[in-house]
Enzyme design. Structure first.
Site, mmCIF file in Angstrom:
data_model
loop_
_atom_site.group_PDB
_atom_site.id
_atom_site.type_symbol
_atom_site.label_atom_id
_atom_site.label_comp_id
_atom_site.label_asym_id
_atom_site.label_seq_id
_atom_site.Cartn_x
_atom_site.Cartn_y
_atom_site.Cartn_z
ATOM 1 N N VAL A 64 36.562 36.180 4.113
ATOM 2 C CA VAL A 64 35.379 35.772 4.878
ATOM 3 C C VAL A 64 34.953 36.849 5.878
ATOM 4 C CG1 VAL A 64 34.590 34.141 6.649
ATOM 5 C CG2 VAL A 64 35.664 33.301 4.558
ATOM 6 N N PHE A 69 30.296 29.268 3.682
ATOM 7 C CA PHE A 69 30.306 28.553 2.395
ATOM 8 C C PHE A 69 30.448 29.482 1.202
ATOM 9 C CE2 PHE A 69 28.158 25.850 5.441
ATOM 10 C CZ PHE A 69 28.787 24.630 5.229
ATOM 11 N N LYS A 118 31.418 21.440 7.066
ATOM 12 C CA LYS A 118 32.234 22.244 6.136
ATOM 13 C C LYS A 118 33.253 21.351 5.403
ATOM 14 C CE LYS A 118 34.241 25.647 4.158
ATOM 15 N NZ LYS A 118 33.656 26.352 3.039
ATOM 16 N N GLY A 153 42.737 24.581 -7.019
ATOM 17 C CA GLY A 153 43.638 25.401 -6.227
ATOM 18 C C GLY A 153 42.798 26.189 -5.251
ATOM 19 N N CYS A 191 41.002 27.157 -0.133
ATOM 20 C CA CYS A 191 40.229 26.222 0.708
ATOM 21 C C CYS A 191 40.431 24.738 0.385
ATOM 22 C CB CYS A 191 38.748 26.569 0.628
ATOM 23 S SG CYS A 191 38.377 28.124 1.460
ATOM 24 N N LYS A 203 40.566 31.191 -9.822
ATOM 25 C CA LYS A 203 39.317 31.101 -10.583
ATOM 26 C C LYS A 203 38.872 32.508 -10.970
ATOM 27 C CE LYS A 203 35.975 30.912 -6.834
ATOM 28 N NZ LYS A 203 34.785 30.268 -6.367
HETATM 29 P P1 NAD Z 1 42.364 35.657 4.793
HETATM 30 O O1 NAD Z 1 43.764 35.201 4.884
HETATM 31 O O2 NAD Z 1 41.876 36.339 3.564
HETATM 32 O O3 NAD Z 1 42.045 36.637 6.014
HETATM 33 C C1 NAD Z 1 42.473 36.459 7.320
HETATM 34 C C2 NAD Z 1 42.569 37.820 7.991
HETATM 35 O O4 NAD Z 1 42.838 37.612 9.380
HETATM 36 C C3 NAD Z 1 43.707 38.690 7.449
HETATM 37 O O5 NAD Z 1 43.207 39.957 7.100
HETATM 38 C C4 NAD Z 1 44.708 38.749 8.612
HETATM 39 O O6 NAD Z 1 45.415 39.966 8.654
HETATM 40 C C5 NAD Z 1 43.772 38.588 9.804
HETATM 41 N N1 NAD Z 1 44.432 38.120 11.042
HETATM 42 C C6 NAD Z 1 45.362 37.145 11.165
HETATM 43 N N2 NAD Z 1 45.727 37.030 12.461
HETATM 44 C C7 NAD Z 1 45.007 37.929 13.151
HETATM 45 C C8 NAD Z 1 44.951 38.297 14.516
HETATM 46 N N3 NAD Z 1 45.699 37.696 15.440
HETATM 47 N N4 NAD Z 1 44.093 39.254 14.880
HETATM 48 C C9 NAD Z 1 43.336 39.873 13.966
HETATM 49 N N5 NAD Z 1 43.348 39.586 12.650
HETATM 50 C C10 NAD Z 1 44.178 38.624 12.242
HETATM 51 O O7 NAD Z 1 41.494 34.388 5.114
HETATM 52 P P2 NAD Z 1 40.049 34.004 4.488
HETATM 53 O O8 NAD Z 1 40.200 33.557 3.089
HETATM 54 O O9 NAD Z 1 39.080 35.075 4.801
HETATM 55 O O10 NAD Z 1 39.714 32.716 5.357
HETATM 56 C C11 NAD Z 1 39.381 32.806 6.735
HETATM 57 C C12 NAD Z 1 38.815 31.471 7.173
HETATM 58 O O11 NAD Z 1 37.585 31.220 6.478
HETATM 59 C C13 NAD Z 1 39.713 30.274 6.884
HETATM 60 O O12 NAD Z 1 39.565 29.336 7.918
HETATM 61 C C14 NAD Z 1 39.144 29.727 5.585
HETATM 62 O O13 NAD Z 1 39.400 28.349 5.434
HETATM 63 C C15 NAD Z 1 37.658 29.972 5.781
HETATM 64 N N6 NAD Z 1 36.900 30.102 4.521
HETATM 65 C C16 NAD Z 1 37.431 30.799 3.475
HETATM 66 C C17 NAD Z 1 36.674 30.921 2.295
HETATM 67 C C18 NAD Z 1 37.235 31.665 1.102
HETATM 68 O O14 NAD Z 1 36.680 31.523 0.010
HETATM 69 N N7 NAD Z 1 38.295 32.443 1.235
HETATM 70 C C19 NAD Z 1 35.394 30.356 2.209
HETATM 71 C C20 NAD Z 1 34.888 29.694 3.318
HETATM 72 C C21 NAD Z 1 35.647 29.558 4.479
#
Ligand code: NAD
Length: 450
Positions: free
Chosen positions: A11, A156, A208, A275, A278, A338
């Site tokens: 994200v 999203f 969300k 899976g 999210c 996926k």
């Molecule tokens: P992710 O695990 O891919 O990325 C998280 C990042 O945050 C990592 O690079 C990690 O190193 C970094 N991080 C962790 N702690 C940190 C800190 N203290 N300081 C700085 N960086 C730090 O997560 P994601 O898939 O991008 O998801 C992030 C959020 O967005 C979640 O809440 C998720 O539910 C939501 N979200 C994800 C998606 C998706 O498809 N992946 C879609 C919509 C919403």
């Protein structure tokens, strides 16, 4: 606008490069120095279509940079976006990353006299932004809400389609608790011309969850219908669903008599369950919150119960067909949760692998891009081999399971492979094919016992 994004995963990074491509000056922060170095050299740390090219472009135009977060980070921005992970821990949302980042931001706010807004983009339980995040910010800045701003802007995007989803969104949800943040959010998304929905931060957070949970409900309900159809016998659930899709409320008929086939129908396809990073954690998080506020979440319990047992439907059908899984050789095609991504978080394929390994089944596992991530999760096992070319190995296995709808697996149904597949079990876990595609094989799928 000068923007800082904290957390550069799926994200944070996609949001960062897309906002930069629209002219904003974006700095992405992470606590992982390898991630930071990789981004500054133009290499994303995960696969997403079009991301590498876009990252190269925003780096070249000096609109984007990555930095390591530290205790005294000077974010030097008017808007800070939090995009760190919010994983599940014992069925509850784990807000430790959110709290840690809020602490760093609070310290920055303390030393800065300008008005700064903090916007949460991570998926968080309703009430998190205006309680947990606000409290930490106030504690470490010594300031009150109003002296800084608070917003919530849920994301999203769908992995595999993330750039397109961010650049061409269906709507943008803008949650705010103060007018100055509203103004900054409007400025941030000025280049986007789509429906913008303005609500308070709690409503934004709940939108969300409601969105994901309604989609997960459809998947689990369809899977339960498929399991019932299998037990009744003589029914193929896809014939049933095709009859259902034709309802004009699912696929509307336009004035010129053409029919629309909306994307929502892809959530009404039977399979081995959902899976990804999210759906499972989001349903669990709201379920836990629901119990906490005294509402028994009967439907959320059911969505999860169906989903958790669905991979065993695959095992059950496979056992029925092969009689004994012990010492059988099985090829598993698809490890990513996926197609279009290398993300294996909560991938059903990995659950199937773990079950099969307990049965001493020999597994040959393939994925076009998710093998490295899978290795990190499942570790080494003498009965598990990751293969780079599935075509070479078809003749050596007893069964082939197609678990991710990667386009390249479509080739399996070509005439070229039918002799090699003769008499073998072809398990179409995701309803990628039709029974007619494999005339010489034992075609298995979810929701069909004909
Ligand atoms: P992710 O695990 O891919 O990325 C998280 C990042 O945050 C990592 O690079 C990690 O190193 C970094 N991080 C962790 N702690 C940190 C800190 N203290 N300081 C700085 N960086 C730090 O997560 P994601 O898939 O991008 O998801 C992030 C959020 O967005 C979640 O809440 C998720 O539910 C939501 N979200 C994800 C998606 C998706 O498809 N992946 C879609 C919509 C919403």
């Amino acid at each position: 606008m000068k923007i800082s994004i904290i957390g550069t995963g799926y994200v944070g990074l996609v949001s960062g490069v897309c906002l930069a491509s629209k002219g904003h000056n974006v700095t992405c922060y992470d606590n992982n120095d390898e991630v930071v170095d990789s981004l500054n050299s133009g290499t994303p740390t995960f696969y997403e279509t079009g991301l590498q090219q876009m990252l190269a472009s925003v780096l070249k135009h000096q609109k984007f940079g990555a930095k390591l977060i530290s205790n005294g980070t000077d974010f030097d921005s008017e808007l800070l976006i939090i995009a760190v992970g919010t994983p599940s821990k014992n069925g509850k949302i784990n807000l430790s990353y959110i709290k840690k980042v809020s602490e760093s931001i609070g310290k920055y706010l303390k030393l800065n006299n300008n008005f700064i807004s903090v916007v949460v983009k991570s998926t968080v339980i309703p009430g998190t932004t205006d309680t947990v995040v606000r409290n930490v910010l106030e504690k470490f800045s010594g300031k009150r809400l109003g002296e800084f701003g608070l917003g919530m802007n849920p994301e999203f995007l769908r992995e595999g389609n993330a750039i397109d989803d961010f650049m061409e969104p269906d709507r943008i949800i803008l949650g705010y608790d103060d007018k100055k943040t509203l103004k900054l959010l409007k400025k941030l998304y000025e280049p986007w011309d789509c429906d913008k929905i303005f609500v308070n931060t709690r409503t934004a957070e709940m939108i969300k969850y409601a969105n994901n949970i309604l989609l997960a409900t459809q998947i689990s309900t369809t899977n339960e219908l498929a399991n019932i159809a299998t037990a009744i016998e003589g029914i193929d659930i896809m014939d049933v669903m095709n009859g259902v899709y034709a309802d004009r409320r699912w696929s509307p008929i336009l004035n010129d008599s053409t029919r629309i086939s909306p994307d929502i129908l892809t959530y009404l396809v039977p399979g081995c369950g959902f899976g990804g990073s999210c759906f499972p954690k989001d349903v669990k998080a709201l379920r836990s919150k629901s119990y906490e506020v005294g509402v028994e979440p009967k439907i959320l319990d059911a969505i999860l119960a169906v989903n958790e047992s669905q991979p065993y439907q695959v095992i059950k059908l496979l056992e029925n067909s092969l009689l004994d899984l012990n010492n059988k050789r099985i090829m598993l095609l698809g490890l990513a949760f996926k197609p279009g991504t290398d993300d294996v978080r909560e991938s059903v394929s990995l659950k199937i692998i773990n079950y099969l390994l307990k049965n001493k089944t020999k597994i040959l596992a393939h994925d076009p891009i998710a093998i490295d991530n899978s290795k990190k999760v499942v570790g080494k096992n003498k009965n598990l081999e990751f293969i780079n070319d599935w075509k070479d190995n078809l003749s050596s296995v007893d069964a082939i399971l197609v678990a991710t709808k990667w386009e390249e697996y479509k080739k399996l149904s070509s005439a070229k492979y039918q002799d090699e597949l003769n008499g073998k079990v072809l398990f179409d876990i995701r309803r990628f094919f039709t029974p007619k595609d494999f005339p010489k094989s034992v075609y298995l799928t979810i929701g069909r016992s004909i």
